[in-house]
Design an enzyme around this catalytic site. Structure first.
Site, PDB file in Angstrom:
ATOM      1  N   GLY A  17       0.857  -1.190   0.000  1.00 24.21           N
ATOM      2  CA  GLY A  17       0.000   0.000   0.000  1.00 24.21           C
ATOM      3  C   GLY A  17       0.887   1.231   0.000  1.00 24.21           C
ATOM      4  O   GLY A  17       1.398   1.626   1.047  1.00 24.21           O
ATOM      5  N   MET A  21       0.581   7.635   3.215  1.00 27.75           N
ATOM      6  CA  MET A  21       1.107   7.166   4.511  1.00 27.75           C
ATOM      7  C   MET A  21       2.153   6.070   4.321  1.00 27.75           C
ATOM      8  O   MET A  21       3.219   6.096   4.942  1.00 27.75           O
ATOM      9  CB  MET A  21      -0.039   6.639   5.385  1.00 27.75           C
ATOM     10  CG  MET A  21      -0.959   7.691   5.943  1.00 27.75           C
ATOM     11  SD  MET A  21      -0.149   8.741   7.145  1.00 27.75           S
ATOM     12  CE  MET A  21      -0.138   7.677   8.591  1.00 27.75           C
ATOM     13  N   VAL A  81      -3.426  -0.166   3.966  1.00 25.33           N
ATOM     14  CA  VAL A  81      -4.498  -0.123   2.956  1.00 25.33           C
ATOM     15  C   VAL A  81      -5.792   0.273   3.680  1.00 25.33           C
ATOM     16  O   VAL A  81      -5.847   0.196   4.916  1.00 25.33           O
ATOM     17  CB  VAL A  81      -4.647  -1.500   2.273  1.00 25.33           C
ATOM     18  CG1 VAL A  81      -3.382  -1.872   1.520  1.00 25.33           C
ATOM     19  CG2 VAL A  81      -5.017  -2.594   3.268  1.00 25.33           C
ATOM     20  N   ALA A  83      -9.074   0.386   5.704  1.00 23.47           N
ATOM     21  CA  ALA A  83      -9.626  -0.586   6.660  1.00 23.47           C
ATOM     22  C   ALA A  83     -10.847  -1.273   6.068  1.00 23.47           C
ATOM     23  O   ALA A  83     -11.530  -0.718   5.212  1.00 23.47           O
ATOM     24  CB  ALA A  83     -10.015   0.142   7.947  1.00 23.47           C
ATOM     25  N   GLY A 137      -0.483  11.640  10.589  1.00 29.40           N
ATOM     26  CA  GLY A 137      -0.752  12.054   9.214  1.00 29.40           C
ATOM     27  C   GLY A 137       0.489  11.874   8.353  1.00 29.40           C
ATOM     28  O   GLY A 137       1.446  11.196   8.730  1.00 29.40           O
ATOM     29  N   LYS A 189      -5.556   3.261  19.437  1.00 29.46           N
ATOM     30  CA  LYS A 189      -5.587   4.245  18.340  1.00 29.46           C
ATOM     31  C   LYS A 189      -7.006   4.769  18.122  1.00 29.46           C
ATOM     32  O   LYS A 189      -7.220   5.960  17.849  1.00 29.46           O
ATOM     33  CB  LYS A 189      -5.029   3.627  17.055  1.00 29.46           C
ATOM     34  CG  LYS A 189      -5.189   4.495  15.803  1.00 29.46           C
ATOM     35  CD  LYS A 189      -4.483   5.835  15.958  1.00 29.46           C
ATOM     36  CE  LYS A 189      -4.366   6.708  14.725  1.00 29.46           C
ATOM     37  NZ  LYS A 189      -5.396   6.761  13.753  1.00 29.46           N
ATOM     38  N   ASN A 193      -8.286   8.633  18.395  1.00 23.90           N
ATOM     39  CA  ASN A 193      -9.087   9.368  17.416  1.00 23.90           C
ATOM     40  C   ASN A 193     -10.360   9.936  18.035  1.00 23.90           C
ATOM     41  O   ASN A 193     -10.807  11.021  17.669  1.00 23.90           O
ATOM     42  CB  ASN A 193      -9.445   8.466  16.234  1.00 23.90           C
ATOM     43  CG  ASN A 193      -8.281   8.317  15.267  1.00 23.90           C
ATOM     44  OD1 ASN A 193      -7.133   8.480  15.661  1.00 23.90           O
ATOM     45  ND2 ASN A 193      -8.572   7.993  14.035  1.00 23.90           N
ATOM     46  N   ARG A 294     -20.806  16.421  14.195  1.00 21.57           N
ATOM     47  CA  ARG A 294     -20.428  16.189  12.790  1.00 21.57           C
ATOM     48  C   ARG A 294     -21.644  15.663  12.022  1.00 21.57           C
ATOM     49  O   ARG A 294     -21.891  16.057  10.888  1.00 21.57           O
ATOM     50  CB  ARG A 294     -19.298  15.161  12.693  1.00 21.57           C
ATOM     51  CG  ARG A 294     -17.935  15.699  13.070  1.00 21.57           C
ATOM     52  CD  ARG A 294     -16.828  14.805  12.512  1.00 21.57           C
ATOM     53  NE  ARG A 294     -15.560  15.061  13.165  1.00 21.57           N
ATOM     54  CZ  ARG A 294     -14.393  14.584  12.740  1.00 21.57           C
ATOM     55  NH1 ARG A 294     -14.352  13.813  11.675  1.00 21.57           N
ATOM     56  NH2 ARG A 294     -13.271  14.848  13.399  1.00 21.57           N
ATOM     57  N   ARG A 454     -38.457   3.335  37.312  1.00 26.35           N
ATOM     58  CA  ARG A 454     -38.334   1.997  36.708  1.00 26.35           C
ATOM     59  C   ARG A 454     -39.124   0.962  37.511  1.00 26.35           C
ATOM     60  O   ARG A 454     -39.773   0.073  36.971  1.00 26.35           O
ATOM     61  CB  ARG A 454     -36.857   1.583  36.643  1.00 26.35           C
ATOM     62  CG  ARG A 454     -36.029   2.384  35.650  1.00 26.35           C
ATOM     63  CD  ARG A 454     -34.579   1.925  35.650  1.00 26.35           C
ATOM     64  NE  ARG A 454     -34.419   0.587  35.117  1.00 26.35           N
ATOM     65  CZ  ARG A 454     -33.970  -0.439  35.807  1.00 26.35           C
ATOM     66  NH1 ARG A 454     -33.641  -0.286  37.084  1.00 26.35           N
ATOM     67  NH2 ARG A 454     -33.855  -1.620  35.242  1.00 26.35           N
ATOM     68  N   HIS A 460     -38.907  -3.126  38.230  1.00 29.55           N
ATOM     69  CA  HIS A 460     -37.500  -3.475  37.970  1.00 29.55           C
ATOM     70  C   HIS A 460     -36.669  -3.569  39.254  1.00 29.55           C
ATOM     71  O   HIS A 460     -35.499  -3.893  39.193  1.00 29.55           O
ATOM     72  CB  HIS A 460     -36.877  -2.470  37.008  1.00 29.55           C
ATOM     73  CG  HIS A 460     -37.478  -2.524  35.627  1.00 29.55           C
ATOM     74  ND1 HIS A 460     -37.551  -3.686  34.897  1.00 29.55           N
ATOM     75  CD2 HIS A 460     -38.064  -1.569  34.851  1.00 29.55           C
ATOM     76  CE1 HIS A 460     -38.119  -3.456  33.731  1.00 29.55           C
ATOM     77  NE2 HIS A 460     -38.462  -2.174  33.685  1.00 29.55           N
TER      78      HIS A 460
HETATM   79  C1  3PG Z   1      -7.548   9.887  10.297  1.00 30.31           C
HETATM   80  O1  3PG Z   1      -7.571   8.691  10.604  1.00 30.31           O
HETATM   81  O2  3PG Z   1      -7.132  10.324   9.231  1.00 30.31           O
HETATM   82  C2  3PG Z   1      -8.005  10.874  11.292  1.00 30.31           C
HETATM   83  O3  3PG Z   1      -7.284  10.707  12.454  1.00 30.31           O
HETATM   84  C3  3PG Z   1      -9.482  10.797  11.522  1.00 30.31           C
HETATM   85  O4  3PG Z   1     -10.093  10.899  10.321  1.00 30.31           O
HETATM   86  P1  3PG Z   1     -11.652  11.382  10.157  1.00 30.31           P
HETATM   87  O5  3PG Z   1     -11.785  12.737  10.791  1.00 30.31           O
HETATM   88  O6  3PG Z   1     -11.816  11.423   8.659  1.00 30.31           O
HETATM   89  O7  3PG Z   1     -12.518  10.350  10.784  1.00 30.31           O
END
Ligand code: 3PG
Length: 482
Positions: A17, A21, A81, A83, A137, A189, A193, A294, A454, A460
């Site tokens: 790949g 990156m 590559v 995911a 990145g 990881k 994120n 988002r 509840r 419950h």
């Molecule tokens: C990436 O993996 O490139 C970023 O850390 C998160 O990406 P995203 O904002 O497109 O989910």
């Protein structure tokens, strides 16, 4: 091919790949003197690496068997590559060409449950596998990323010298460490994120307060982020945000940021973090708010329609003194919310470590996040110190030094949240951070009422104070009053 057959092979690391990156990481390895090989089906990617790596110990292949044959045994091969199913098809394609004992590394953003499955499948076939999160990145991959390898520790030991050489360094120490067994690397990881989503959202809300609340122009917003980045808030994300507010395209009028559509996309790691946190019953509301916001941004046409129905509430203008005060309070609010967001992420890691037996060392994770990765920030040093001093720390907000810093920021935080709410400026991540904190520090939450409700409608049952573990039910319907 058996090991004897490729004894003359010279390359110590292979990359499948050759996107940005993969290429960057491979060139980084070559810079450190490692002979490396790259493979990609795409002729254009092959051609770019041939060009970029022509003066470096980089061999580039468009034939998978030739690529495999060029690697020393045990072969160490990383896949970078996209995911998902592509990872499985690359594994299926390469496995017949490998020998038992060879090492496959998934360096992409795979979902940790896929990594758990692949780890088991490949181990059963006699191959070493580990999933490794990489952050930083393109620039990080080329100059020094932060890396989170998990899984087969014997395999990790083989590639450790290469990874330590190419990783970012903080105080001379590499930003890579063995994270834990199974899918620990990819899990960590993913949470990285999730924290990244939270911090980005907080910065975006800060921008909203600055432009719609305090009504600053881009030049002034640039100055705010620049000043913040020179103090305790120093971070990679603030640094790039500062730069964004000074960027004008040559020949174009105004700032590029003002011409970008306000619809935030994502690749899924933030959502996965929220989903897993829900499954583990571990609250991370600041990160959830970032994921949800988002999503809301994607409903642009609905928002445009709603704006015509409700109008955009705008705050009254502030006096210069009020503006200055709010800027000081905003710095406190950002600090408070940033700490709370990291704290939620670390809490999730602690919970997952027990649930999935990842044996995570939170101090070491904070340590390798201090450099190279997207969430690197001066505050990671505080997190590292907190878990170093107390490896069994239950929650970052309970560290005495962190608690002192948070306490000092509370007044500013409250003012900013209240002012934004009164002004109609949306601040979902700030508000979630404050409510999380106010509940967290509350020895008596109103959850007794939830239990009563509840039990009332669903029988419950509930526990009584001082009698934990004893569940009782009441017929709550009051006696009829004559
Ligand atoms: C990436 O993996 O490139 C970023 O850390 C998160 O990406 P995203 O904002 O497109 O989910």
């Amino acid at each position: 091919m058996n090991p004897e057959q490729n004894s003359s092979a010279a390359n110590v690391f292979g990359m499948i790949g050759l996107g940005t990156m993969g290429r960057s990481l491979l060139l980084n390895m070559a810079d450190h003197g490692f002979a490396v090989a790259g493979y990609d089906k795409n002729a254009a990617q092959v051609a770019i690496l041939e060009q970029e790596g022509q003066h470096a110990p980089v061999s580039v292949f468009s034939s998978l068997p030739e690529f495999v044959a060029s690697l020393k045994s045990p072969r160490a091969i990383m896949m970078l590559v996209p995911a998902g199913p592509i990872v499985d098809s690359v594994i299926a394609e390469i496995l017949p060409l490998l020998d038992k004992g060879d090492i496959l590394i998934d360096g992409g953003n795979s979902h940790f449950t896929d990594t758990t499955r692949r780890d088991k499948e490949l181990a059963a076939k006699g191959f070493h596998f580990f999933g490794m999160g990489i952050s930083g990145g393109e620039e990080g991959a080329r100059r020094g990323p932060s890396m989170m390898p998990g899984g087969d520790i014997e395999a990790y030991k083989v590639v450790k010298p290469i990874l330590e050489a190419v990783a970012a360094k903080v105080n001379g120490e590499p930003c890579v460490t063995y994270i834990g067994p199974g899918a620990a690397g990819h899990f960590v990881k993913m949470v990285h994120n999730g924290i990244e989503y939270g911090l980005m959202q907080l910065i975006a809300e800060t921008y909203e307060i600055l432009r719609k609340g305090i009504r600053l122009e881009n030049e002034a917003i640039y100055q705010v982020f620049k000043t913040w980045n020179e103090g305790r808030l120093q971070s990679f994300l603030l640094e790039i945000t500062r730069d964004i507010f000074s960027y004008k395209e040559s020949g174009a009028d105004g700032y590029l940021v003002d011409r970008l559509l306000d619809v935030a996309r994502s690749k899924g790691t933030g959502k996965w973090t929220s989903q897993v946190a829900m499954d583990l019953e571990l609250p991370i509301p600041s990160i959830d708010a970032a994921v949800e916001t988002r999503d809301l941004s994607k409903y642009k046409s609905l928002r445009v329609e709603a704006a015509s129905v409700y109008g955009a509430e705008q705050p009254n203008g502030f006096t210069a003194v009020e503006q200055q005060q709010l800027l000081t309070q905003l710095e406190q609010a950002f600090y408070f919310s940033m700490v709370t967001t990291y704290a939620q992420g670390m809490h999730l890691l602690a919970k997952a470590s027990v649930a999935f037996d990842y044996q995570l060392q939170l101090d070491q994770i904070a340590k390798i996040w201090r450099g190279g990765c997207i969430i690197r920030a001066a505050f990671l040093e505080n997190i590292y110190n907190a878990y170093q001093q107390n490896p069994t720390l239950q929650h970052l907000l309970l560290d005495p030094q962190v608690a002192q810093l948070v306490q000092q920021a509370v007044p500013g935080m409250r003012t900013v949240v209240a002012t934004a709410a009164m002004s109609g400026v949306a601040i979902p991540a700030y508000a979630a951070s404050l409510s999380y904190f106010d509940n967290f520090r509350n020895a008596t939450m109103p959850s007794n009422l939830i239990q009563a409700q509840r039990d009332y409608f669903g029988a419950h049952t509930y526990e009584l104070i001082g009698k934990e573990g004893v569940f009782v039910h009441t017929n709550w319907v009051p006696d009829a009053i004559d």
